[in-house]
Design a protein around this motif. Structure first.
Motif, mmCIF file in Angstrom:
data_model
loop_
_atom_site.group_PDB
_atom_site.id
_atom_site.type_symbol
_atom_site.label_atom_id
_atom_site.label_comp_id
_atom_site.label_asym_id
_atom_site.label_seq_id
_atom_site.Cartn_x
_atom_site.Cartn_y
_atom_site.Cartn_z
ATOM 1 N N MET A 10 -5.410 59.285 83.287
ATOM 2 C CA MET A 10 -4.747 60.419 82.637
ATOM 3 C C MET A 10 -4.284 61.435 83.688
ATOM 4 S SD MET A 10 -7.418 60.971 79.468
ATOM 5 C CE MET A 10 -6.747 62.578 79.006
ATOM 6 N N TYR A 11 -5.173 61.730 84.638
ATOM 7 C CA TYR A 11 -4.852 62.692 85.685
ATOM 8 C C TYR A 11 -3.680 62.199 86.530
ATOM 9 C CZ TYR A 11 -5.830 66.439 89.029
ATOM 10 O OH TYR A 11 -5.734 67.561 89.810
ATOM 11 N N GLN A 12 -3.664 60.906 86.796
ATOM 12 C CA GLN A 12 -2.594 60.329 87.624
ATOM 13 C C GLN A 12 -1.248 60.407 86.908
ATOM 14 O OE1 GLN A 12 -3.394 56.305 88.909
ATOM 15 N NE2 GLN A 12 -1.481 56.152 90.099
ATOM 16 N N VAL A 13 -1.259 60.177 85.594
ATOM 17 C CA VAL A 13 -0.011 60.245 84.823
ATOM 18 C C VAL A 13 0.596 61.645 84.920
ATOM 19 C CG1 VAL A 13 0.975 60.223 82.494
ATOM 20 C CG2 VAL A 13 -0.597 58.412 83.198
ATOM 21 N N ILE A 14 -0.225 62.679 84.668
ATOM 22 C CA ILE A 14 0.288 64.050 84.657
ATOM 23 C C ILE A 14 0.582 64.545 86.067
ATOM 24 C CG2 ILE A 14 -0.207 66.426 83.948
ATOM 25 C CD1 ILE A 14 0.240 64.450 81.667
ATOM 26 N N SER A 15 -0.187 64.090 87.030
ATOM 27 C CA SER A 15 -0.010 64.549 88.406
ATOM 28 C C SER A 15 1.188 63.890 89.091
ATOM 29 C CB SER A 15 -1.280 64.261 89.213
ATOM 30 O OG SER A 15 -1.110 64.629 90.565
ATOM 31 N N THR A 61 7.268 63.875 80.443
ATOM 32 C CA THR A 61 7.974 64.827 79.577
ATOM 33 C C THR A 61 9.172 64.193 78.886
ATOM 34 O OG1 THR A 61 9.351 65.621 81.414
ATOM 35 C CG2 THR A 61 7.287 66.800 80.999
ATOM 36 N N ARG A 62 9.718 63.132 79.508
ATOM 37 C CA ARG A 62 10.867 62.438 78.914
ATOM 38 C C ARG A 62 10.448 61.235 78.063
ATOM 39 N NH1 ARG A 62 15.550 64.110 81.385
ATOM 40 N NH2 ARG A 62 15.292 65.330 83.301
ATOM 41 N N LYS A 63 9.126 61.077 77.909
ATOM 42 C CA LYS A 63 8.560 59.996 77.101
ATOM 43 C C LYS A 63 8.956 58.603 77.598
ATOM 44 C CE LYS A 63 8.093 62.528 72.755
ATOM 45 N NZ LYS A 63 8.385 62.529 71.297
ATOM 46 N N HIS A 64 9.038 58.462 78.898
ATOM 47 C CA HIS A 64 9.352 57.156 79.486
ATOM 48 C C HIS A 64 8.043 56.378 79.657
ATOM 49 C CE1 HIS A 64 13.295 58.900 81.398
ATOM 50 N NE2 HIS A 64 13.371 58.744 80.080
ATOM 51 N N TRP A 65 7.416 56.052 78.519
ATOM 52 C CA TRP A 65 6.093 55.421 78.552
ATOM 53 C C TRP A 65 6.104 54.069 79.278
ATOM 54 C CZ3 TRP A 65 4.169 59.671 77.284
ATOM 55 C CH2 TRP A 65 4.543 60.394 76.159
ATOM 56 N N LYS A 66 7.106 53.259 78.985
ATOM 57 C CA LYS A 66 7.145 51.921 79.577
ATOM 58 C C LYS A 66 7.304 51.998 81.089
ATOM 59 C CE LYS A 66 6.960 47.558 78.584
ATOM 60 N NZ LYS A 66 5.778 47.015 77.915
ATOM 61 N N LYS A 67 8.106 52.957 81.548
ATOM 62 C CA LYS A 67 8.323 53.111 82.982
ATOM 63 C C LYS A 67 7.016 53.504 83.683
ATOM 64 C CE LYS A 67 11.155 55.710 86.300
ATOM 65 N NZ LYS A 67 12.213 56.755 86.446
ATOM 66 N N GLN A 120 4.967 51.281 86.485
ATOM 67 C CA GLN A 120 4.729 51.816 87.826
ATOM 68 C C GLN A 120 3.237 51.937 88.140
ATOM 69 O OE1 GLN A 120 6.992 55.462 88.120
ATOM 70 N NE2 GLN A 120 8.901 54.385 88.575
ATOM 71 N N MET A 121 2.426 52.213 87.115
ATOM 72 C CA MET A 121 0.980 52.334 87.335
ATOM 73 C C MET A 121 0.271 50.995 87.152
ATOM 74 S SD MET A 121 0.071 56.007 85.565
ATOM 75 C CE MET A 121 -1.672 55.801 85.962
#
Length: 495
Positions: free
Chosen positions: A223-228, A235-241, A245-246
């Motif tokens: 979670m921290y890595q996603v926001i950081s 913010t653009r809801k690019h969930w798949k991207k 990448q992760m």
């Protein structure tokens, strides 16, 4: 022939005239009283009554005074030292038989003598943070900085003010040079308060603070890595991207995004809902009513604060000692000094209470004169652009004094309870000679967003164009700033 060189230092003494503003003890007392909301002021007065036997309430059941008092311990001071100290407490402002009285209320009852009720016992948003502030080991300087930071939080509980601007504000109002580094250090302390995320400087930091405060697990690490690291994509809801990448599997990604959605982007609003900030559970410092004649009236509830006077026993004690100065023993002189100290402080305290009452009443009277239309309607679009300087100019008071009156006080209007600082807003020139309140523009912006087509949210550029049609020609970046301050996400997140 060798010559010996001798270094000489020349000392010069120069005179420089420096203008400094210093507050005496009574002014400091008055300033402290002025910035307190009613509930805190009640406790402050109660503590002073308990600590100063020369200060008595005008309450029948508490009218029994006591002749006993605690004298100072024997010291090595000579009689001459005590005489000098006693002389310092002779105050020319008061006659020996002058016993001032004061009430902490202002027009606190109606024409039938009924006292105005106090709303609830819940702490306000401001009081709750100050309560946590009292649990910290802060210096007096850090407490002052913290107080300004808390007063600068927006309705979401975020600190979006530029730190350099806050530094300038403290310098202007308090005559204290505070570095941005000092402010950042105190801000970090505030960010450790509850609820998690309070005092963050932007939404990203707000979410990161909340995640950091959770128990460390592989899930919170992701979670921290996603926001950081992927905040813009988030913010653009690019969930798949983000998932690719992760290198997360779909099940893990769903859990991560699901937990992030549970975070609170508005910790201040959440605190208000639980502590009565958005309901009528705060104790108002002013109660505003509209008479049948259409005139606006206001009162200042006194709460549990009694009318105070200086103890007559202490006055008589001082008078008795002064009648026989030549026969006084050292013990008598010490007793006289103690009595004079307590009486002097009691008189100063009562005067400060009266001054607080007058200052608050004058401030509220001036606000009403400028914001009459808004008070009658309760519609933010009727707010007149008004700054602290406008009140200061009309009352001949310093802006810092007006700021203290308005910082943490509430007023009960005919249509609800609001903070005094809600009356203030910047003005915006529409271009045709008319100036409107920025709050009016924000209200119009929110209405546009609330009424936008389902699934087709308006971009900031479109919002700016619509506002221009309504008579508010503001730039796209201004729309973005107002939207972010109201906690409204981008058009991509509003789909």
């Amino acid at each position: 022939m060798a010559q010996k060189l001798v270094n000489t230092q020349v000392q010069e003494q120069q005179l420089a005239q420096v203008q400094q503003q210093r507050l005496n003890a009574q002014q400091v007392m008055y300033v402290r009283m002025l910035e307190m909301p009613l509930t805190q002021y009640e406790e402050y007065v109660k503590t002073e009554i308990d600590e100063n036997p020369a200060l008595e309430p005008d309450i029948q059941e508490n009218s029994d005074s006591t002749d006993s008092y605690e004298g100072g311990e024997e010291t090595g001071n000579s009689n001459e030292d005590i005489d000098a100290a006693i002389d310092r407490y002779d105050d020319d402002r008061y006659d020996d038989d002058y016993v001032p009285t004061a009430s902490a209320s202002y027009a606190t009852s109606d024409k039938d003598g009924n006292e105005t009720p106090v709303w609830g016992n819940s702490e306000s948003f401001y009081d709750t943070l100050h309560s946590q502030m009292g649990e910290q080991d802060l210096t007096e300087r850090q407490e002052l900085i913290m107080d300004y930071i808390i007063g600068s939080l927006d309705s979401d509980g975020l600190f979006r003010k530029d730190i350099t601007n806050l530094s300038d504000e403290i310098a202007i109002h308090e005559y204290i040079d505070v570095s941005p580094e000092e402010i950042e250090k105190v801000l970090t302390i505030l960010q450790g308060f509850d609820p998690a995320g309070i005092g963050a400087q932007n939404l990203q930091q707000c979410l990161l603070i909340q995640i950091f405060r959770k128990k460390a697990t592989p899930l919170t690490k992701l979670m921290y890595q996603v926001i950081s690291d992927y905040y813009e994509d988030f913010t653009r809801k690019h969930w798949k991207k983000i998932e690719e990448q992760m290198q997360m599997d779909s099940i893990t990604a769903e859990k991560v995004f699901g937990e992030i959605r549970k975070l609170n982007p508005r910790p201040g609003a959440a605190l208000g809902e639980t502590m009565g900030r958005n309901t009528q559970h705060v104790t108002p410092d002013f109660i505003v009513t509209v008479g049948e004649d259409g005139e606006i009236y206001f009162s200042m509830p006194k709460g549990r604060i009694p009318q105070l006077h200086v103890s007559q026993d202490f006055e008589n004690m001082i008078q008795g000692y002064r009648q026989n100065p030549n026969s006084m023993t050292r013990s008598d002189k010490e007793a006289l000094l103690y009595a004079q100290q307590k009486v002097s402080k009691a008189k100063a305290y009562i005067d400060a209470m009266k001054q607080r009452q007058q200052t608050m009443a004058l401030t509220m009277k001036t606000i009403i004169s400028l914001q009459r239309k808004f008070i009658l309607s309760g519609d933010e679009s009727d707010l007149v652009p008004m700054k602290l300087k406008d009140i200061a100019d009309r009352t001949n008071m310093d802006m810092s004094t007006v700021s203290r009156v308005c910082a943490s006080k509430y007023a009960e209007m005919p249509w609800g309870i609001i903070q005094l600082k809600s009356f203030f807003s910047e003005g915006y020139d529409t271009g045709d000679g008319e100036t409107v309140s920025t709050k009016e523009i924000r209200k119009a912006l929110k209405e546009l967003i609330d009424n936008e087509p389902q699934g087709k949210p308006l971009s900031d550029i479109r919002l700016a164009a619509e506002l221009k049609k309504m008579g508010y020609p503001i730039a796209r970046r201004t729309v973005t700033k107002y939207r972010e301050k109201m906690g409204i996400p981008t058009s991509n997140l509003r789909r």
